[in-house]
Design a protein around this motif. Structure first.
Motif, short mmCIF file in Angstrom:
data_model
loop_
_atom_site.label_atom_id
_atom_site.label_comp_id
_atom_site.label_asym_id
_atom_site.label_seq_id
_atom_site.Cartn_x
_atom_site.Cartn_y
_atom_site.Cartn_z
N PHE A 232 0.86 -1.19 0.00
CA PHE A 232 0.00 0.00 0.00
C PHE A 232 0.89 1.23 0.00
O PHE A 232 1.53 1.55 0.99
CB PHE A 232 -0.91 -0.02 1.24
N GLN A 233 0.93 1.92 -1.14
CA GLN A 233 1.73 3.14 -1.23
C GLN A 233 0.87 4.33 -0.86
O GLN A 233 -0.08 4.67 -1.55
CB GLN A 233 2.29 3.33 -2.64
N SER A 234 1.22 4.96 0.26
CA SER A 234 0.48 6.11 0.78
C SER A 234 1.25 7.39 0.51
O SER A 234 2.47 7.41 0.56
CB SER A 234 0.27 5.94 2.28
N LEU A 235 0.50 8.46 0.24
CA LEU A 235 1.11 9.77 0.03
C LEU A 235 0.88 10.69 1.23
O LEU A 235 1.14 11.89 1.15
CB LEU A 235 0.55 10.42 -1.24
N ALA A 236 0.37 10.12 2.32
CA ALA A 236 0.20 10.93 3.53
C ALA A 236 1.54 11.54 3.91
O ALA A 236 2.58 10.89 3.81
CB ALA A 236 -0.32 10.05 4.67
N GLY B 128 5.12 7.11 -0.13
CA GLY B 128 5.34 7.79 -1.41
C GLY B 128 5.38 9.29 -1.19
O GLY B 128 5.34 9.78 -0.06
N SER B 129 5.45 10.04 -2.29
CA SER B 129 5.54 11.50 -2.21
C SER B 129 4.67 12.15 -3.28
O SER B 129 4.71 11.74 -4.44
CB SER B 129 6.99 11.95 -2.38
N TRP B 130 3.92 13.16 -2.89
CA TRP B 130 3.12 13.90 -3.86
C TRP B 130 4.00 14.56 -4.92
O TRP B 130 3.58 14.73 -6.07
CB TRP B 130 2.29 14.98 -3.15
N ASP B 131 5.20 14.94 -4.56
CA ASP B 131 6.06 15.69 -5.47
C ASP B 131 6.44 14.89 -6.72
O ASP B 131 6.68 15.47 -7.77
CB ASP B 131 7.34 16.13 -4.75
N SER B 132 6.50 13.58 -6.60
CA SER B 132 7.01 12.78 -7.71
C SER B 132 6.10 11.63 -8.11
O SER B 132 6.49 10.76 -8.88
CB SER B 132 8.39 12.21 -7.36
N PRO C 144 2.87 -0.83 -6.80
CA PRO C 144 2.24 -1.28 -5.55
C PRO C 144 0.83 -1.78 -5.84
O PRO C 144 0.21 -1.38 -6.83
CB PRO C 144 2.23 -0.02 -4.68
N ASP C 145 0.32 -2.65 -5.01
CA ASP C 145 -1.04 -3.18 -5.23
C ASP C 145 -2.09 -2.11 -5.02
O ASP C 145 -3.05 -1.99 -5.80
CB ASP C 145 -1.30 -4.34 -4.26
N ILE C 146 -1.95 -1.34 -3.94
CA ILE C 146 -2.93 -0.32 -3.57
C ILE C 146 -2.24 1.03 -3.70
O ILE C 146 -1.18 1.26 -3.11
CB ILE C 146 -3.43 -0.54 -2.14
N ILE C 147 -2.85 1.91 -4.48
CA ILE C 147 -2.19 3.15 -4.88
C ILE C 147 -2.97 4.37 -4.40
O ILE C 147 -4.14 4.56 -4.76
CB ILE C 147 -2.06 3.20 -6.42
N HIS C 148 -2.32 5.19 -3.63
CA HIS C 148 -2.88 6.47 -3.17
C HIS C 148 -2.47 7.55 -4.17
O HIS C 148 -1.30 7.70 -4.48
CB HIS C 148 -2.33 6.76 -1.77
N SER D 244 -10.46 17.64 -6.92
CA SER D 244 -9.78 16.42 -7.36
C SER D 244 -9.50 15.62 -6.09
O SER D 244 -8.46 15.78 -5.46
CB SER D 244 -8.47 16.75 -8.09
N PRO D 245 -10.44 14.77 -5.70
CA PRO D 245 -10.28 14.06 -4.43
C PRO D 245 -9.04 13.17 -4.40
O PRO D 245 -8.55 12.72 -5.44
CB PRO D 245 -11.55 13.19 -4.34
N GLN D 246 -8.56 12.91 -3.21
CA GLN D 246 -7.56 11.87 -3.04
C GLN D 246 -8.24 10.53 -3.30
O GLN D 246 -9.42 10.35 -3.00
CB GLN D 246 -6.96 11.91 -1.63
N THR D 247 -7.51 9.61 -3.88
CA THR D 247 -8.10 8.35 -4.34
C THR D 247 -7.27 7.15 -3.90
O THR D 247 -6.08 7.26 -3.62
CB THR D 247 -8.19 8.34 -5.87
N LEU D 248 -7.91 6.00 -3.90
CA LEU D 248 -7.25 4.72 -3.69
C LEU D 248 -7.59 3.83 -4.88
O LEU D 248 -8.76 3.59 -5.17
CB LEU D 248 -7.72 4.07 -2.38
N SER D 249 -6.57 3.38 -5.59
CA SER D 249 -6.74 2.55 -6.77
C SER D 249 -6.02 1.22 -6.57
O SER D 249 -5.23 1.05 -5.64
CB SER D 249 -6.17 3.25 -8.01
#
Length: 430
Positions: free
Chosen positions: A38-42, A72-76, A91-95, A309-314
């Motif tokens: 689970f890659q999180s951008l928090a 993860g990072s919002w910047d990249s 990653p399986d679960i993508i923020h 543009s909501p934050q999402t989980l894919s």
């Protein structure tokens, strides 16, 4: 079937190995236990803590399906994901955010979640939010956090000026906002500071209130740029405040939102248009005794309508454990958990049950002002536009920046957005 995604960075594949650290498909161990990544951008501490706590709670209750938290990072994120998709190491679960999904969805890199989503989760999030992650009828992400743009005002200056205080029921019009900014302008003080280092999403999303859409899809399914009077309301307001009225500071046009806060606290700016989540920084950084207030953004012909543009989980299309990944997403977004994530990010949840939580409707920190705006939030104009990231970076950002500074006029702004913009978008729609 996958299609190639044009990228702004020709050398992105060359740095693949550097960007893929910690990002790989789900694994099944010898004992049959599944591990999902689970890659999180928090990034804010409260948000990171909330995400990690929920991962721990899931793992404690699901010993056979372990979730590994990856930072993860919002910047990249866009280019990092592109590289990981191309290398089959996503990653399986993508923020992510919904305005970053179009290229990945059309390119076949994200799983269509329509047959996987639990009915409870699907029904709790309103259709207007699902539209932000729907491409060619498929659903490629679960929208879960959103934030309106608001005006954050120096309450002492606001009251002293005698201006009408707007509410969600009776907001300022764009014209009234311009007049108020003039009235709040005084010696050594600007009525408003527009932090527009990244001007495109703010301009387009606020433009929906005036009927601006900018992107128009034809019967052939292709998108063209069209600049109407509605699209001009917000940029012309900013332009005139800076270059005609003198009520907005030109020096803040190249700033990010955080950069304006010292001047705001020091009384240099009476109001700053910011995302709702900036309240956290204000609470943490404002000097003792500084009184501030959240006001709704101005309204136009479409009322308080605003793009988000909501934050999402894919889920990655390559993940062998899509069902388990969606089960984790469903757990993460249970109403009580969605409230925890929203409070950690100081944002609004998309879920109807979470939005009713009393802790998100308090006067403290003006949560109530934000929740009153939730019903007016709509899909941002660029959500389903392929090539939007390149159009934003190469065409729209420099065009808006030059217009706001007074370097070009409205006709040149329109020419660049439309003529140059259509050339970029055409390459993604062949």
């Amino acid at each position: 079937m996958r299609t190639a995604i044009p990228t702004r960075f020709a050398a992105v594949a060359a740095v693949c190995a550097l960007l893929l650290t910690g990002c790989s498909d789900g694994d099944k161990e010898a004992d049959g236990r599944i591990t999902l990544r689970f890659q999180s951008l928090a990034w804010q501490k409260e948000s990171v803590d909330a995400n990690k706590e929920l991962v721990d709670e899931w793992n404690a209750a699901h010993p056979d399906v372990r979730v590994e938290y990856v930072q993860g990072s919002w910047d990249s994120v866009h280019d990092q994901l592109l590289t990981s998709f191309e290398g089959r190491e996503a990653p399986d679960i993508i923020h992510d955010a919904s305005d970053d999904l179009a290229d990945f969805a059309y390119g076949g890199y994200l799983a269509d979640l329509r047959k996987l989503l639990p009915a409870g989760l699907k029904g709790d999030i309103p259709q207007r939010s699902w539209r932000t992650t729907t491409f060619d009828k498929g659903i490629y992400g679960v929208p879960f956090l959103q934030e309106p743009r608001v005006l954050i005002a120096n309450e002492k200056l606001l009251k002293a000026s005698g201006v009408r205080i707007p509410t969600a029921e009776k907001p300022w019009s764009w014209q009234e906002f311009r007049q108020v900014a003039k009235k709040l302008t005084g010696k050594g003080r600007f009525g408003v500071a527009w932090p527009l280092k990244e001007p495109v999403s703010a301009t387009l999303n606020l433009g929906l209130s005036a009927g601006g859409e900018l992107f128009h899809r034809g019967d052939d399914g292709k998108v063209k740029v069209r600049f109407t009077d509605g699209d001009a309301v917000v940029p012309q307001t900013v332009h005139d405040q800076v270059n005609t009225d003198g009520s907005a500071s030109s020096s803040t046009l190249g700033m990010g939102g955080s950069d304006t806060l010292p001047g705001f606290f020091g009384g240099k700016y009476a109001m700053v248009p910011l995302g709702f989540s900036f309240r956290q920084q204000i609470v943490q950084q404002a000097p003792d005794g500084f009184d501030w207030k959240v006001l709704p953004a101005p309204a136009g012909s479409e009322g308080l309508t605003q793009g988000v543009s909501p934050q999402t989980l894919s889920v990655a299309e390559d993940s062998p454990y899509k069902k388990e990944a969606v089960e984790f997403i469903d757990f993460l977004l249970q109403p009580a958990n969605m409230v925890r994530l929203a409070k950690g990010d100081w944002m609004l949840p998309t879920g109807g049950r979470a939005l009713k939580d009393p802790s998100l409707r308090t006067e403290k920190d003006d949560w109530a002002t934000g929740t009153a705006l939730a019903e007016h939030l709509r899909s941002a104009p660029a959500q389903s536009v392929r090539g939007y990231p390149e159009w934003k970076d190469k065409v729209a950002t420099p065009a808006y920046q030059e217009y706001y500074s007074g370097a070009i006029d409205r006709d040149e702004l329109e020419n660049r957005l439309v003529k140059d913009g259509d050339l970029v978008l055409a390459r993604y729609q062949r």
